[in-house]
Write a protein that holds these residues in place. Structure first.
Motif, PDB file in Angstrom:
ATOM      1  N   ALA A  30       0.850  -1.205   0.000  1.00 54.42           N
ATOM      2  CA  ALA A  30       0.000   0.000   0.000  1.00 54.42           C
ATOM      3  C   ALA A  30       0.879   1.246   0.000  1.00 54.42           C
ATOM      4  O   ALA A  30       1.858   1.326   0.750  1.00 54.42           O
ATOM      5  CB  ALA A  30      -0.889   0.000   1.234  1.00 54.42           C
ATOM      6  N   TYR A  34      -4.348   1.630   4.502  1.00 56.50           N
ATOM      7  CA  TYR A  34      -5.602   1.316   5.208  1.00 56.50           C
ATOM      8  C   TYR A  34      -5.216   1.146   6.670  1.00 56.50           C
ATOM      9  O   TYR A  34      -4.437   0.274   7.022  1.00 56.50           O
ATOM     10  CB  TYR A  34      -6.146   0.038   4.569  1.00 56.50           C
ATOM     11  CG  TYR A  34      -6.920  -0.942   5.427  1.00 56.50           C
ATOM     12  CD1 TYR A  34      -8.054  -0.558   6.144  1.00 56.50           C
ATOM     13  CD2 TYR A  34      -6.532  -2.286   5.459  1.00 56.50           C
ATOM     14  CE1 TYR A  34      -8.766  -1.500   6.884  1.00 56.50           C
ATOM     15  CE2 TYR A  34      -7.243  -3.224   6.190  1.00 56.50           C
ATOM     16  CZ  TYR A  34      -8.355  -2.826   6.907  1.00 56.50           C
ATOM     17  OH  TYR A  34      -9.061  -3.760   7.627  1.00 56.50           O
ATOM     18  N   TRP A  35      -5.735   2.009   7.521  1.00 52.56           N
ATOM     19  CA  TRP A  35      -5.390   1.925   8.951  1.00 52.56           C
ATOM     20  C   TRP A  35      -6.569   2.483   9.733  1.00 52.56           C
ATOM     21  O   TRP A  35      -6.715   3.681   9.867  1.00 52.56           O
ATOM     22  CB  TRP A  35      -4.098   2.694   9.222  1.00 52.56           C
ATOM     23  CG  TRP A  35      -3.415   2.280  10.499  1.00 52.56           C
ATOM     24  CD1 TRP A  35      -3.121   3.089  11.571  1.00 52.56           C
ATOM     25  CD2 TRP A  35      -2.938   0.973  10.840  1.00 52.56           C
ATOM     26  NE1 TRP A  35      -2.502   2.361  12.549  1.00 52.56           N
ATOM     27  CE2 TRP A  35      -2.374   1.044  12.140  1.00 52.56           C
ATOM     28  CE3 TRP A  35      -2.930  -0.259  10.191  1.00 52.56           C
ATOM     29  CZ2 TRP A  35      -1.816  -0.055  12.787  1.00 52.56           C
ATOM     30  CZ3 TRP A  35      -2.377  -1.362  10.827  1.00 52.56           C
ATOM     31  CH2 TRP A  35      -1.828  -1.246  12.112  1.00 52.56           C
ATOM     32  N   LYS A  37     -10.683   0.630  10.814  1.00 57.02           N
ATOM     33  CA  LYS A  37     -11.820   0.015  10.122  1.00 57.02           C
ATOM     34  C   LYS A  37     -13.048   0.024  11.017  1.00 57.02           C
ATOM     35  O   LYS A  37     -12.941   0.265  12.226  1.00 57.02           O
ATOM     36  CB  LYS A  37     -11.473  -1.404   9.685  1.00 57.02           C
ATOM     37  CG  LYS A  37     -11.142  -2.384  10.816  1.00 57.02           C
ATOM     38  CD  LYS A  37     -10.881  -3.780  10.254  1.00 57.02           C
ATOM     39  CE  LYS A  37     -10.294  -4.718  11.286  1.00 57.02           C
ATOM     40  NZ  LYS A  37      -9.995  -6.044  10.767  1.00 57.02           N
ATOM     41  N   GLN A  41     -15.615  -5.115   8.330  1.00 54.68           N
ATOM     42  CA  GLN A  41     -14.367  -4.943   7.565  1.00 54.68           C
ATOM     43  C   GLN A  41     -14.445  -3.801   6.552  1.00 54.68           C
ATOM     44  O   GLN A  41     -14.024  -3.976   5.405  1.00 54.68           O
ATOM     45  CB  GLN A  41     -14.029  -6.232   6.819  1.00 54.68           C
ATOM     46  CG  GLN A  41     -13.575  -7.355   7.711  1.00 54.68           C
ATOM     47  CD  GLN A  41     -12.083  -7.246   7.996  1.00 54.68           C
ATOM     48  OE1 GLN A  41     -11.676  -6.774   9.061  1.00 54.68           O
ATOM     49  NE2 GLN A  41     -11.277  -7.652   7.079  1.00 54.68           N
ATOM     50  N   SER A  47      -7.565   3.346   0.349  1.00 61.89           N
ATOM     51  CA  SER A  47      -6.141   3.012   0.235  1.00 61.89           C
ATOM     52  C   SER A  47      -5.805   2.737  -1.224  1.00 61.89           C
ATOM     53  O   SER A  47      -6.695   2.428  -2.032  1.00 61.89           O
ATOM     54  CB  SER A  47      -5.796   1.809   1.117  1.00 61.89           C
ATOM     55  OG  SER A  47      -6.643   0.720   0.839  1.00 61.89           O
ATOM     56  N   SER A 127      -1.380 -12.174   4.908  1.00 63.75           N
ATOM     57  CA  SER A 127      -2.844 -12.231   4.868  1.00 63.75           C
ATOM     58  C   SER A 127      -3.387 -11.749   3.523  1.00 63.75           C
ATOM     59  O   SER A 127      -4.389 -12.282   3.047  1.00 63.75           O
ATOM     60  CB  SER A 127      -3.452 -11.450   6.032  1.00 63.75           C
ATOM     61  OG  SER A 127      -3.195 -10.087   5.895  1.00 63.75           O
ATOM     62  N   GLY A 165     -11.992 -11.397   4.561  1.00 66.19           N
ATOM     63  CA  GLY A 165     -10.934 -12.191   5.203  1.00 66.19           C
ATOM     64  C   GLY A 165      -9.844 -11.306   5.780  1.00 66.19           C
ATOM     65  O   GLY A 165      -9.387 -11.499   6.905  1.00 66.19           O
ATOM     66  N   SER A 166      -9.419 -10.320   5.027  1.00 65.74           N
ATOM     67  CA  SER A 166      -8.403  -9.356   5.463  1.00 65.74           C
ATOM     68  C   SER A 166      -8.517  -8.143   4.536  1.00 65.74           C
ATOM     69  O   SER A 166      -8.489  -8.306   3.306  1.00 65.74           O
ATOM     70  CB  SER A 166      -7.010  -9.981   5.348  1.00 65.74           C
ATOM     71  OG  SER A 166      -6.032  -9.031   5.701  1.00 65.74           O
ATOM     72  N   GLY A 167      -8.649  -6.965   5.127  1.00 62.25           N
ATOM     73  CA  GLY A 167      -8.913  -5.772   4.311  1.00 62.25           C
ATOM     74  C   GLY A 167      -7.951  -5.607   3.143  1.00 62.25           C
ATOM     75  O   GLY A 167      -8.363  -5.428   1.992  1.00 62.25           O
ATOM     76  N   ARG A 171      -7.233  -5.845  -2.265  1.00 66.07           N
ATOM     77  CA  ARG A 171      -6.455  -5.167  -3.321  1.00 66.07           C
ATOM     78  C   ARG A 171      -5.521  -6.107  -4.065  1.00 66.07           C
ATOM     79  O   ARG A 171      -4.787  -5.662  -4.946  1.00 66.07           O
ATOM     80  CB  ARG A 171      -5.629  -4.018  -2.701  1.00 66.07           C
ATOM     81  CG  ARG A 171      -6.455  -2.965  -1.951  1.00 66.07           C
ATOM     82  CD  ARG A 171      -5.532  -1.843  -1.493  1.00 66.07           C
ATOM     83  NE  ARG A 171      -4.406  -2.408  -0.788  1.00 66.07           N
ATOM     84  CZ  ARG A 171      -4.076  -2.194   0.475  1.00 66.07           C
ATOM     85  NH1 ARG A 171      -4.785  -1.341   1.203  1.00 66.07           N
ATOM     86  NH2 ARG A 171      -3.049  -2.781   1.028  1.00 66.07           N
ATOM     87  N   LEU A 273       1.899   6.578   9.192  1.00 64.70           N
ATOM     88  CA  LEU A 273       1.388   5.325   9.759  1.00 64.70           C
ATOM     89  C   LEU A 273       2.128   5.005  11.062  1.00 64.70           C
ATOM     90  O   LEU A 273       1.522   4.675  12.078  1.00 64.70           O
ATOM     91  CB  LEU A 273       1.570   4.192   8.737  1.00 64.70           C
ATOM     92  CG  LEU A 273       1.248   2.777   9.217  1.00 64.70           C
ATOM     93  CD1 LEU A 273      -0.253   2.594   9.350  1.00 64.70           C
ATOM     94  CD2 LEU A 273       1.801   1.729   8.249  1.00 64.70           C
TER      95      LEU A 273
HETATM   96  C1  DP6 Z   1      -0.440  -1.416   7.446  1.00 62.86           C
HETATM   97  O1  DP6 Z   1      -5.333  -5.956   5.898  1.00 62.86           O
HETATM   98  O2  DP6 Z   1      -3.653  -6.844   7.539  1.00 62.86           O
HETATM   99  O3  DP6 Z   1      -0.567  -3.165   5.831  1.00 62.86           O
HETATM  100  O4  DP6 Z   1      -8.199  -6.222   7.732  1.00 62.86           O
HETATM  101  O5  DP6 Z   1      -7.374  -6.648  10.041  1.00 62.86           O
HETATM  102  O6  DP6 Z   1      -6.687  -8.175   8.153  1.00 62.86           O
HETATM  103  P1  DP6 Z   1      -7.072  -6.760   8.573  1.00 62.86           P
HETATM  104  O7  DP6 Z   1      -5.803  -5.844   8.355  1.00 62.86           O
HETATM  105  P2  DP6 Z   1      -4.712  -5.843   7.234  1.00 62.86           P
HETATM  106  O8  DP6 Z   1      -4.117  -4.377   7.428  1.00 62.86           O
HETATM  107  C2  DP6 Z   1      -3.073  -3.925   6.613  1.00 62.86           C
HETATM  108  C3  DP6 Z   1      -2.526  -2.666   7.146  1.00 62.86           C
HETATM  109  C4  DP6 Z   1      -1.315  -2.127   6.418  1.00 62.86           C
HETATM  110  C5  DP6 Z   1      -1.692  -1.091   5.382  1.00 62.86           C
HETATM  111  C6  DP6 Z   1      -2.300  -1.589   4.099  1.00 62.86           C
HETATM  112  O9  DP6 Z   1      -1.934  -2.666   3.597  1.00 62.86           O
HETATM  113  O10 DP6 Z   1      -3.122  -0.834   3.547  1.00 62.86           O
END
Ligand code: DP6
Length: 366
Positions: A30, A34-35, A37, A41, A47, A127, A165-167, A171, A273
């Motif tokens: 990224a 994304y920080w 939520k 989700q 992002s 993830s 599953g994971s934000g 992407r 961040l």
């Molecule tokens: C800092 O996608 O790992 O990498 O939704 O809880 O699984 P969950 O979180 P995740 O968060 C990634 C945060 C980051 C920034 C990003 O990839 O946008």
């Protein structure tokens, strides 16, 4: 907002059969993070990322149809050739949560095998690649069972399911750049799934990401806990507004090919961040002295040579060194001679923008 991706039960008139699907899906980095939520989700801010090439997960799902329905799918999971109870429990929970999206899950037993191209203890978050590979397989099974040909909405649904599953996994279902989350840039960008960023200047078409492993120790704060910390962070609202503003600016910069402006925003964003984590309660300092050494070396080299080479960070100490393909030779020489010494046992992954996920053909299945 209503759920666009509620699935249909397996049609009675279609001859269903057992089967196996497999997908390779990449990790992504990224540039606007994304920080934070909320809800199911959903991101607090949009992002923007690009998919990688060498860091990826291969996942294979074998499904056996059951005549009688149950509440959810039954699953057996192995990772890198070994049964893994902890991951299996996480996947079971995930499958339970998406039965309305994939009603066929009530009628299947799943055997899932997965492997990463990068070492599990490399400090690289898996993830995004693992959840997107699984979501692509699950979406593919739905298409197979309903006899539907792959269409444009296939990847939207795969992104939507990945997000659950994971934000960041939302992407990973595209090649090149994409955006996840509502932004004033265009109405097509939404919180439910990611969409490719289509206007990209050629200078940004083959970006490099040299991932420097400063520490492979597991993160002291999980992403989920990190997102939660934003809820009480005193700077949260300013942060979300800033991320929205920076994303619009960065998209314009990527369209116009402004390389130094690109680097300025990317670096500011990475440091923001970490600043947010430092001033959360409890506070986390995830950056290591070696991360700072690398950042300082990059800035010095850029100043002295004018080479467009930049850094970004995820929620950990490893540094992602980003540069355009046009300066690859010079940048790689610099990374090898000045930066690898700061890595844990010299560990690194030389990666670059990738071609997105690929379906693994039957003969190559894992
Ligand atoms: C800092 O996608 O790992 O990498 O939704 O809880 O699984 P969950 O979180 P995740 O968060 C990634 C945060 C980051 C920034 C990003 O990839 O946008």
């Amino acid at each position: 907002m209503s759920d666009n991706f509620i699935g249909k039960p397996i049609p009675k008139n279609v001859e269903t059969r057992d089967g196996v699907v497999a997908w390779r899906s990449p990790s992504n980095i990224a540039l606007i993070k994304y920080w934070g939520k909320h809800g199911r989700q959903l991101p607090r801010n949009p992002s923007l990322s690009f998919s990688l090439s060498n860091a990826h997960t291969d996942t294979q799902v074998s499904y056996t149809i059951r005549e009688e329905s149950q509440e959810t799918a039954s699953v057996s999971f192995s990772f890198e050739g070994k049964k893994n109870a902890a991951f299996e429990a996480r996947i079971q929970k995930f499958l339970d949560s998406i039965v309305t999206n994939f009603p066929y899950l009530k009628n299947v037993d799943l055997d899932i095998k997965s492997q990463n191209s990068f070492p599990h203890s490399s400090g690289i978050a898996s993830s995004a690649s693992s959840m997107s590979a699984l979501a692509l397989c699950l979406t593919d099974i739905e298409y197979e069972l309903s006899g539907k040909a792959t269409d444009a909405s296939f990847f939207l649904k795969a992104s939507y399911i990945s997000r659950l599953g994971s934000g960041s996994a939302s992407r990973s279902v595209y090649k090149d750049f994409c955006v996840w989350g509502e932004t004033s840039l265009d109405e097509k960008y939404v919180d439910e799934y990611a969409v490719p960023l289509d206007k990209v200047h050629p200078v940004f078409e083959a970006l490099h990401d040299d991932i420097l492993i400063v520490s492979s120790v597991e993160k002291s704060v999980s992403s989920t806990a990190g997102h939660k910390l934003m809820e009480d962070n005193p700077y949260a609202d300013i942060r979300y507004a800033e991320a929205r503003r920076k994303l619009v600016a960065l998209a314009g910069i990527i369209e116009q090919g402004q390389v130094s402006a690109f680097g300025k925003i990317v670096e500011e964003e990475a440091l923001s961040l970490h600043a947010l984590m430092m001033c959360s309660d409890p506070s986390y300092v995830l950056i290591e002295p070696a991360s700072l050494e690398i950042i300082n070396e990059i800035r010095k080299f850029r100043k002295e040579t004018g080479t467009p080479i930049f850094f970004t960070l995820d929620a950990g100490p490893n540094v992602h060194v980003i540069y355009p393909d046009s300066v690859q030779k010079k940048a790689r020489e610099f990374v090898e001679s000045k930066l690898l010494i700061h890595c844990e046992d010299g560990r690194h992954i030389f990666d670059r923008m990738g071609d997105g996920p690929q379906k693994i053909s039957y003969k190559n299945k894992i």
